[in-house]
Structures are given as C-alpha cells and as structure tokens.
Design an enzyme around this catalytic site. Sequence first.
Site, PDB file in Angstrom:
ATOM      1  N   GLU A 146       0.888  -1.139   0.150  1.00 49.14           N
ATOM      2  CA  GLU A 146      -0.092   0.065   0.046  1.00 49.14           C
ATOM      3  C   GLU A 146       0.932   1.229  -0.048  1.00 49.14           C
ATOM      4  O   GLU A 146       1.328   1.763   1.037  1.00 49.14           O
ATOM      5  CB  GLU A 146      -0.857   0.087   1.172  1.00 49.14           C
ATOM      6  CG  GLU A 146      -1.859   1.150   1.146  1.00 49.14           C
ATOM      7  CD  GLU A 146      -2.751   1.277   2.662  1.00 49.14           C
ATOM      8  OE1 GLU A 146      -2.620   0.651   3.228  1.00 49.14           O
ATOM      9  OE2 GLU A 146      -3.459   2.260   2.624  1.00 49.14           O
ATOM     10  N   LYS A 153      -2.411  -2.227  -2.878  1.00 54.08           N
ATOM     11  CA  LYS A 153      -3.539  -1.340  -2.496  1.00 54.08           C
ATOM     12  C   LYS A 153      -3.191   0.325  -2.810  1.00 54.08           C
ATOM     13  O   LYS A 153      -2.463   0.985  -1.912  1.00 54.08           O
ATOM     14  CB  LYS A 153      -3.699  -1.474  -1.185  1.00 54.08           C
ATOM     15  CG  LYS A 153      -4.754  -0.731  -0.434  1.00 54.08           C
ATOM     16  CD  LYS A 153      -5.109  -1.187   1.128  1.00 54.08           C
ATOM     17  CE  LYS A 153      -5.610  -0.219   1.965  1.00 54.08           C
ATOM     18  NZ  LYS A 153      -6.595  -0.752   2.914  1.00 54.08           N
TER      19      LYS A 153
HETATM   20  C1  5MM Z   1      -8.366   1.570   8.441  1.00 55.37           C
HETATM   21  O1  5MM Z   1      -7.204   2.439   8.515  1.00 55.37           O
HETATM   22  C2  5MM Z   1      -5.788   1.782   8.503  1.00 55.37           C
HETATM   23  C3  5MM Z   1      -5.078   1.916   9.400  1.00 55.37           C
HETATM   24  O2  5MM Z   1      -4.628   3.090   9.672  1.00 55.37           O
HETATM   25  P1  5MM Z   1      -3.631   3.390  10.901  1.00 55.37           P
HETATM   26  O3  5MM Z   1      -2.610   2.730  10.849  1.00 55.37           O
HETATM   27  O4  5MM Z   1      -3.294   5.127  10.597  1.00 55.37           O
HETATM   28  O5  5MM Z   1      -4.438   3.303  12.178  1.00 55.37           O
HETATM   29  C4  5MM Z   1      -5.381   2.177   7.079  1.00 55.37           C
HETATM   30  O6  5MM Z   1      -3.826   1.602   6.804  1.00 55.37           O
HETATM   31  C5  5MM Z   1      -6.257   1.682   5.887  1.00 55.37           C
HETATM   32  O7  5MM Z   1      -6.220   0.391   5.736  1.00 55.37           O
HETATM   33  C6  5MM Z   1      -5.923   2.342   4.592  1.00 55.37           C
HETATM   34  O8  5MM Z   1      -5.380   3.673   4.666  1.00 55.37           O
HETATM   35  C7  5MM Z   1      -7.164   2.438   3.906  1.00 55.37           C
HETATM   36  O9  5MM Z   1      -8.257   3.185   4.594  1.00 55.37           O
HETATM   37  P2  5MM Z   1      -9.179   4.191   3.939  1.00 55.37           P
HETATM   38  O10 5MM Z   1     -10.102   4.633   5.255  1.00 55.37           O
HETATM   39  O11 5MM Z   1      -8.326   5.256   3.436  1.00 55.37           O
HETATM   40  O12 5MM Z   1     -10.066   3.482   2.933  1.00 55.37           O
END
Ligand code: 5MM
Length: 341
Positions: free
Chosen positions: A177, A222
């Site tokens: 990602e 991702k």
């Molecule tokens: C769910 O959010 C994930 C964890 O974030 P932190 O490590 O900052 O707590 C994040 O990695 C997430 O998997 C991705 O960014 C995609 O989430 P979004 O909300 O952008 O779809």
Amino acid sequence: MSERLEDIAAAMAASGKGLLAADESSGTIKKRFDSIHVECTEENRRDYREMLFRSNEAMRNHISGVILFDETLRQKAADGTPLVDIIRASGAIPGIKVDGGAKPLAAHPGETITEGLDGLRERLAEYYRLGARFAKWRGVLSISSSLPTSGAVHANAHALARYAALCQEAGIVPIVEPEVVMDGKPGDHSIDRCFEVTEQVLRAVFAELYAARVNLEGTILKPNMVIDGKNARKASVEEVAEKTIRCLKATVPALIPGIAFLSGGQSDEEATAHLSAMNAGHDLPWQLTFSYGRALQAACLSAWGGKSENVAAGQRAFTHRAKMNGLAATGNWTPALEKAA
Ligand code: 5MM
C-alpha cells in the site's frame, strides 16, 4: 483452502468481493470512537469489530478478507470464540497490518518512512500461526509544490519491497500500500499532479519489488485513486476513473492478480461510484476492487453509536455499503441502488 500464495491472492481478489480494512491502530480507532462519543476501551473495540465480523450477509457475499490490527487478531468475541474463527467461518480470510506506522524521515522535512522491518520475520511466523494469511504495510507520500522528494519515494518503495519479500517467505500474501494522500496539507493539488506523483511512486514500487524478487502473482496492490486534493475542485467520476486506469495501466504489471483501492477520505458514495466506473466497460488485466476502511465503516459506526441495542442497525449499514461496493467491483452499481436502500 489452498495455502499457495497465488491461490490466496486470487481468493482475496475474487470477483464481486473486496477487503474490509479494520486495522485501525489504537490512536486511529480512538479518533473514530471519539467522533461518536464512545470510550475507546478494549471491550468496546472488541464489540465493534465483532459486530462487523458477525454481519453474515456482508461477510459471506461481499468480503473476501479482513485486515486486522494485532490486538484484534488475538481477541475473543463476547462468547469466547476467537474473532479470527468468526471471520474464517464466513469464508473470508484473516489478514494483519504489520507496519509500525509512518515516522518522520530524517533530513526530509514533512515526509515519512514507514517503520517495522526489524524483527518482522519472527512476527510474521507468529501471525501465520495465529491464522493470518495476508498482511498489509502502508507507505505514505504527501503532495505539495516540492513534495514528494525522490528520497522519500525510494525509501518507502524499498521498505515495501523488503516487507513483501519477508511476507512471501512466511507463506503470507503481502498487500503493498503506497498511499499518495489526498487529504494532506495543503491538499489543493490537481488530479493531474496526483497522476504524476502516483505514476512516479508506482514505478518506484514495482522496480523495488522486482529487485527484491517478489512474486507478483502472490501480491495485492492497494493504491490511492488518481483524484484531486481534498481542498481542490472535484473532477467528475468519469475523469477519476479514466485517469486512474490510465495511470495503473502505465505502471502495474498484468501479473498482479488484484488491485484493491483505499478510500483515502472520499465519501462513501464517491468511493463506490469511482470503483464502479472503473469496472464498467473497461477491459482490465487485473481484478479491481476495494480495501476500504472509512468508506465501509463510517455509516456503521454512527448507526451503532456504541449501544448494544443498535447492533442490528450497525450491521444493516455495514451490509449496505459492502453490497454497494461488491456491485461496484463488477461495474454494476448505480446511484439509484443507494436510494432504494
Ligand atoms: C483502517 O485504517 C487503516 C489503519 O490506519 P492507521 O494505521 O493509521 O491506524 C489504514 O491503513 C487503511 O487500511 C488504509 O489507509 C485505507 O483506509 P481508508 O480509510 O483510506 O479506506
């Protein structure tokens, strides 16, 4: 289920299904709970996630895998069933976020490097024993007039490749990602600037994956969509879809089985509309699906509000978004379906 990396990756990218990103670290889930005035205790985190994983219709029909945080992978439901077993019973695959978060990158003001490679081999072996069959690592790149620097792009791409190779050694599929964020500061960049940076980042990532001898058929990408900054004008759904596909075609090898987008701060419906437009009528070499966190959970979180009497309402809200995104993953979503709900 087969344990070959290629088969796990293909199951994660199954047609009409996508990934639930429920891997919020302690700080992030606290922010989400603060927004609905719910105390961030271990029990509340467990109850919330149990509600998601016990949403049978959503899980069975629309979710191929769930990304978990370390705590959740080890947690038991209120009745003592491991949460991992509930996920598996639904037919979805449990996964684990293994990065240690984005930390300031030395000598690169305003930029970050994702940490967590030290000891990763040992942690992956334990996560495999606990039932995880895929993992996730997020690198973060911000756009401004002078960012990202090539130093930050290459440091993050290199870390992603080292992580991916270690995952595959452990029998775990890596989700790679590299997020070019839309909601950074100042967040006023155009969609064309996002295209340019995303292209640069994806080229660097695939060069590093190649150098690290990562098996692409056992890897899921991702990425962010190619989209305007949060504080800029909003391109049409068609423009986002067309530019995102163009950027991916220029950079992502056809051997990658699945591309599962992050939502990145888009509204629920925007994230669904963009995914559906990309899948409708385009001939693509990879499955294009979702790996949304916020865009799958926001409606569910507010419907639940931390109250046990609202569990059914929370599950209905989650099921609706999962279904809409499942349809978008085959290009069959329409705005009318939202109104019919
Ligand atoms: C769910 O959010 C994930 C964890 O974030 P932190 O490590 O900052 O707590 C994040 O990695 C997430 O998997 C991705 O960014 C995609 O989430 P979004 O909300 O952008 O779809």
